[in-house]
Design a protein around this motif. Structure first.
Motif, PDB file in Angstrom:
ATOM      1  N   THR A  97       0.818  -1.211   0.000  1.00 49.40           N
ATOM      2  CA  THR A  97       0.000   0.000   0.000  1.00 49.40           C
ATOM      3  C   THR A  97       0.859   1.271   0.000  1.00 49.40           C
ATOM      4  OG1 THR A  97      -0.122  -0.135   2.404  1.00 49.40           O
ATOM      5  CG2 THR A  97      -1.942  -1.096   1.165  1.00 49.40           C
ATOM      6  N   SER A  98       2.160   1.112  -0.098  1.00 51.84           N
ATOM      7  CA  SER A  98       3.071   2.266  -0.112  1.00 51.84           C
ATOM      8  C   SER A  98       2.922   3.048  -1.411  1.00 51.84           C
ATOM      9  CB  SER A  98       4.519   1.802   0.043  1.00 51.84           C
ATOM     10  OG  SER A  98       4.684   1.125   1.262  1.00 51.84           O
ATOM     11  N   SER A  99       3.351   4.313  -1.380  1.00 50.24           N
ATOM     12  CA  SER A  99       3.289   5.143  -2.583  1.00 50.24           C
ATOM     13  C   SER A  99       4.651   5.771  -2.850  1.00 50.24           C
ATOM     14  CB  SER A  99       2.221   6.230  -2.436  1.00 50.24           C
ATOM     15  OG  SER A  99       2.579   7.131  -1.417  1.00 50.24           O
ATOM     16  N   ALA A 100       4.843   6.194  -4.093  1.00 50.61           N
ATOM     17  CA  ALA A 100       6.092   6.848  -4.500  1.00 50.61           C
ATOM     18  C   ALA A 100       5.739   8.127  -5.242  1.00 50.61           C
ATOM     19  CB  ALA A 100       6.909   5.928  -5.402  1.00 50.61           C
ATOM     20  N   GLN A 101       6.473   9.184  -4.929  1.00 51.54           N
ATOM     21  CA  GLN A 101       6.257  10.453  -5.621  1.00 51.54           C
ATOM     22  C   GLN A 101       7.595  11.092  -5.930  1.00 51.54           C
ATOM     23  OE1 GLN A 101       3.961  13.058  -3.127  1.00 51.54           O
ATOM     24  NE2 GLN A 101       4.975  12.368  -1.278  1.00 51.54           N
ATOM     25  N   VAL A 133       5.467  -0.515  -7.277  1.00 55.50           N
ATOM     26  CA  VAL A 133       4.741   0.391  -6.390  1.00 55.50           C
ATOM     27  C   VAL A 133       3.600   0.931  -7.242  1.00 55.50           C
ATOM     28  CG1 VAL A 133       4.861   2.492  -5.011  1.00 55.50           C
ATOM     29  CG2 VAL A 133       6.847   0.977  -5.126  1.00 55.50           C
ATOM     30  N   GLU A 134       2.368   0.609  -6.859  1.00 53.03           N
ATOM     31  CA  GLU A 134       1.214   0.947  -7.702  1.00 53.03           C
ATOM     32  C   GLU A 134       0.811   2.410  -7.594  1.00 53.03           C
ATOM     33  OE1 GLU A 134      -0.081  -1.120  -9.906  1.00 53.03           O
ATOM     34  OE2 GLU A 134       1.250  -2.737  -9.290  1.00 53.03           O
ATOM     35  N   ASP A 135       0.851   2.980  -6.397  1.00 51.14           N
ATOM     36  CA  ASP A 135       0.397   4.352  -6.173  1.00 51.14           C
ATOM     37  C   ASP A 135       1.559   5.312  -6.405  1.00 51.14           C
ATOM     38  OD1 ASP A 135      -0.985   6.608  -5.431  1.00 51.14           O
ATOM     39  OD2 ASP A 135      -0.945   6.173  -3.288  1.00 51.14           O
ATOM     40  N   THR A 136       1.537   6.040  -7.512  1.00 46.08           N
ATOM     41  CA  THR A 136       2.627   6.965  -7.837  1.00 46.08           C
ATOM     42  C   THR A 136       2.081   8.344  -8.158  1.00 46.08           C
ATOM     43  OG1 THR A 136       2.599   6.365 -10.177  1.00 46.08           O
ATOM     44  CG2 THR A 136       4.098   5.127  -8.752  1.00 46.08           C
ATOM     45  N   LYS A 137       2.901   9.342  -7.892  1.00 46.89           N
ATOM     46  CA  LYS A 137       2.577  10.726  -8.243  1.00 46.89           C
ATOM     47  C   LYS A 137       3.758  11.275  -9.036  1.00 46.89           C
ATOM     48  CE  LYS A 137      -0.157  11.259  -4.080  1.00 46.89           C
ATOM     49  NZ  LYS A 137       0.058   9.895  -3.630  1.00 46.89           N
ATOM     50  N   SER A 138       3.472  11.775 -10.220  1.00 47.71           N
ATOM     51  CA  SER A 138       4.519  12.231 -11.134  1.00 47.71           C
ATOM     52  C   SER A 138       5.154  13.524 -10.662  1.00 47.71           C
ATOM     53  CB  SER A 138       3.942  12.413 -12.533  1.00 47.71           C
ATOM     54  OG  SER A 138       3.567  11.158 -13.044  1.00 47.71           O
ATOM     55  N   ALA A 139       6.234  13.871 -11.343  1.00 53.41           N
ATOM     56  CA  ALA A 139       6.977  15.089 -11.037  1.00 53.41           C
ATOM     57  C   ALA A 139       6.144  16.317 -11.389  1.00 53.41           C
ATOM     58  CB  ALA A 139       8.280  15.115 -11.812  1.00 53.41           C
ATOM     59  N   LEU A 140       6.306  17.354 -10.599  1.00 48.41           N
ATOM     60  CA  LEU A 140       5.698  18.648 -10.878  1.00 48.41           C
ATOM     61  C   LEU A 140       6.696  19.426 -11.726  1.00 48.41           C
ATOM     62  CD1 LEU A 140       3.029  19.808  -9.890  1.00 48.41           C
ATOM     63  CD2 LEU A 140       4.281  21.017  -8.131  1.00 48.41           C
ATOM     64  N   VAL A 141       6.349  19.676 -12.971  1.00 46.90           N
ATOM     65  CA  VAL A 141       7.271  20.344 -13.891  1.00 46.90           C
ATOM     66  C   VAL A 141       6.985  21.837 -13.863  1.00 46.90           C
ATOM     67  CG1 VAL A 141       8.077  20.458 -16.279  1.00 46.90           C
ATOM     68  CG2 VAL A 141       7.357  18.279 -15.313  1.00 46.90           C
ATOM     69  N   LEU A 142       7.975  22.605 -13.456  1.00 44.44           N
ATOM     70  CA  LEU A 142       7.831  24.047 -13.276  1.00 44.44           C
ATOM     71  C   LEU A 142       7.404  24.737 -14.571  1.00 44.44           C
ATOM     72  CD1 LEU A 142       8.135  26.281 -11.156  1.00 44.44           C
ATOM     73  CD2 LEU A 142      10.501  26.522 -11.863  1.00 44.44           C
ATOM     74  N   GLU A 143       7.955  24.319 -15.691  1.00 44.61           N
ATOM     75  CA  GLU A 143       7.610  24.930 -16.970  1.00 44.61           C
ATOM     76  C   GLU A 143       6.134  24.743 -17.298  1.00 44.61           C
ATOM     77  OE1 GLU A 143      10.187  22.820 -16.599  1.00 44.61           O
ATOM     78  OE2 GLU A 143      11.924  24.105 -16.904  1.00 44.61           O
ATOM     79  N   ASP A 144       5.597  23.552 -16.994  1.00 45.75           N
ATOM     80  CA  ASP A 144       4.173  23.304 -17.239  1.00 45.75           C
ATOM     81  C   ASP A 144       3.305  24.195 -16.371  1.00 45.75           C
ATOM     82  OD1 ASP A 144       4.903  21.397 -19.072  1.00 45.75           O
ATOM     83  OD2 ASP A 144       4.486  19.686 -17.759  1.00 45.75           O
ATOM     84  N   LEU A 145       3.683  24.351 -15.106  1.00 45.16           N
ATOM     85  CA  LEU A 145       2.911  25.206 -14.204  1.00 45.16           C
ATOM     86  C   LEU A 145       2.910  26.654 -14.675  1.00 45.16           C
ATOM     87  CD1 LEU A 145       3.952  23.878 -10.690  1.00 45.16           C
ATOM     88  CD2 LEU A 145       1.779  23.586 -11.844  1.00 45.16           C
ATOM     89  N   ILE A 146       4.062  27.150 -15.112  1.00 43.80           N
ATOM     90  CA  ILE A 146       4.148  28.531 -15.600  1.00 43.80           C
ATOM     91  C   ILE A 146       3.297  28.688 -16.859  1.00 43.80           C
ATOM     92  CG2 ILE A 146       5.706  30.249 -16.612  1.00 43.80           C
ATOM     93  CD1 ILE A 146       7.867  29.174 -14.672  1.00 43.80           C
ATOM     94  N   GLY A 147       3.351  27.704 -17.755  1.00 43.33           N
ATOM     95  CA  GLY A 147       2.541  27.752 -18.965  1.00 43.33           C
ATOM     96  C   GLY A 147       1.052  27.760 -18.658  1.00 43.33           C
ATOM     97  N   GLN A 148       0.630  26.931 -17.697  1.00 40.90           N
ATOM     98  CA  GLN A 148      -0.779  26.902 -17.308  1.00 40.90           C
ATOM     99  C   GLN A 148      -1.191  28.232 -16.694  1.00 40.90           C
ATOM    100  OE1 GLN A 148      -1.178  23.547 -14.729  1.00 40.90           O
ATOM    101  NE2 GLN A 148      -1.162  22.060 -16.400  1.00 40.90           N
TER     102      GLN A 148
END
Length: 161
Positions: A97-101, A133-148
């Motif tokens: 039940t562990s997660s990776a981010q 590890v089934e529960d994963t959270k992807s990287a937060l990409v700064l460029e994508d956030l600025i574009g959004q």
């Protein structure tokens, strides 16, 4: 002649010491913690986006380095990155039940994997060699956030007209 021999001996010792110092520095920069086989196992995880994660990036649990990223590949059927992590057995095993981010040290620092141990109850297995590890959270990409953000600001300006 005896004085020349003594000078040659001192120069040789100096050169040998310099070579050893350079080797120690190379191992420190390369972050080599041990040479030879160590008692470890491999966990794998699928992420939608790994950002700037690299091989040898740390795997941390609560800020403590428990392993390293050993391989990054692409699943050619689903076209998603697969990250392999080598975890030291001295840090124990983690419930399925562990997660990776993927997180970033500081604002623009290196990226690492944060392994969050899940809950453990009867009937919940522990992750072992080559398990995913089934529960994963992807990287937060700064460029994508600025574009959004720029896109949403531009969109809100055109609504006012």
């Amino acid at each position: 002649m005896d004085k020349n021999r003594r000078i040659e001996l001192w120069v040789g010792c100096f050169v040998l010491g310099a070579i050893l110092a350079i080797l120690v520095m190379v191992f420190k920069v390369a972050n080599v913690t041990s040479i030879g086989p160590s008692d470890s196992y491999t966990l794998k995880a699928n992420f939608d986006n790994i950002g700037n994660l690299k091989v040898r990036s740390p795997v941390k649990v609560g800020g403590v380095v428990v392993g390293r990223v050993s391989d990054i590949s692409l699943d050619t059927e689903q076209y998603i990155p697969v990250v392999s992590m080598t975890i030291g057995r001295q840090f124990g095993q983690y419930p399925e039940t562990s997660s990776a981010q993927i997180l970033t040290s500081g604002l623009i620092g290196e990226q690492y994997i944060s392994l969050v141990p899940g809950f453990s109850m009867d009937g919940i297995a522990m992750l072992d060699n080559n398990d995913f590890v089934e529960d994963t959270k992807s990287a937060l990409v700064l460029e994508d956030l600025i574009g959004q953000m720029l896109y949403s600001v531009k969109g809100s300006d055109s609504d006012k007209k």
